[in-house]
Enzyme design. Structure first.
Site, PDB file in Angstrom:
ATOM      1  CE  LYS A 253      -4.191  -2.147   1.596  1.00  0.00           C
ATOM      2  NZ  LYS A 253      -5.264  -1.932   3.312  1.00  0.00           N
TER       3      LYS A 253
ATOM      4  NE  ARG B 113      -8.047  -8.554   1.454  1.00  0.00           N
ATOM      5  CZ  ARG B 113      -7.801  -7.740   0.808  1.00  0.00           C
ATOM      6  NH1 ARG B 113      -6.733  -6.374   0.527  1.00  0.00           N
ATOM      7  NH2 ARG B 113      -8.172  -7.711  -0.391  1.00  0.00           N
TER       8      ARG B 113
END
Length: 295
Positions: free
Chosen positions: A237, A271
């Protein structure tokens, strides 16, 4: 001073999730959730899949590498992602879910959706877990549906929508305290709808700047006041690659670093796009620090 967990709740500090068919996902030790994006515009190019064969090959690789859960999603939640219809989301998701369930009947499968109708059809097609980025805010039927379906529910914190969340990064007070209040109130609603097994996802990058996400990662232990397993979705991210001046494709090393911090700070489910590296991270952290299993 942080708020206390709600007293009138059916939730307990149990770190096992009861899934369909009597199967139990054990999160007493940290586990890995592999991301299977079924969208053509995934922010990480390495996770885009163009055929069923490619999907099944990728799913098999993740399971072989040690993924405890596979998370399938047909609606892109990257900042500014295109809004698609419910029919398009089903078209992307349901055939893929059925194929993975058929090929890997024992795998734990999660479905990444905020739409109740999609969730219901996904569970009918073989999904074990609902992963809702909106915490029920984008579809008022989601929480009642989760209760009716009787599957574990991943409750995430987000403001706005994927299209507008970057406009909602200002917090009047303490951001982490706001998250605790948010989760407390949502857990009360989930109890009212009969949801029993819940995982908390603080929503790194969702209505949070990279700096805010780093603060949240540092203060992750404060969310443990709620006594529920925490999911950390940090993989590739912007909070990883932007401070380093990189792109998502070059963010694996940074992802390993922040995943290490997440596990040390109490995350029970990572995740990720890169399963093998996350599994190895958990193994090394566990060996070095002898992470205690929670009851």
């Amino acid at each position: 001073m942080l708020l206390q967990a709600p007293q009138d709740t059916c939730f307990s500090p149990r770190l096992t999730l009861r899934c369909p068919g009597g199967r139990v996902l054990d999160l007493r030790q940290p586990q890995v959730m592999g991301i299977l994006n079924l969208t053509p515009d995934s922010f990480f190019a390495g996770n885009r899949m163009g055929s069923e064969d490619e999907l099944l090959r990728r799913a098999g690789q993740m399971l072989q590498a040690g993924a405890a859960v596979l998370d399938l999603g047909g609606y892109s939640s990257r900042p500014g992602a295109e809004h698609i219809s419910i029919d398009e989301e089903k078209r992307r998701l349901l055939p893929a879910l059925e194929a993975v369930r058929r090929e890997f009947p024992e795998a734990f499968l999660s479905v990444d959706t905020f739409r109740a109708d999609v969730a219901a059809e996904a569970v009918a097609a073989g999904a074990d877990i609902l992963n809702d980025i909106s915490g029920g805010t984008l579809d008022e039927e989601m929480l009642p549906t989760a209760g009716r379906l009787g599957v574990p529910y991943i409750l995430m914190h987000m403001r706005g929508t994927p299209q507008t969340m970057t406009q909602h990064t200002h917090y009047e007070g303490d951001m982490v305290l706001e998250l605790v209040r948010y989760f407390r109130d949502k857990l009360t609603l989930l109890r009212q709808h009969g949801v029993v097994d819940v995982v908390l996802d603080p929503g790194f990058g969702f209505a949070k700047t990279p700096a805010q996400s780093h603060e949240l990662l540092r203060r992750l232990p404060e969310l443990q006041v709620l006594g529920l397993p925490i999911l950390a979705g940090l993989s590739r991210k912007s909070l990883v690659y932007k401070p380093l001046g990189l792109t998502p494709d070059a963010a694996l090393t940074g992802t390993i670093a922040v995943n290490t911090l997440a596990v040390l700070n109490g995350a029970r489910l990572l995740r990720v796009h890169d399963v093998a590296e996350a599994v190895q991270t958990i193994q090394l952290v566990s060996n070095t620090f002898s992470l205690p299993p929670a009851s």
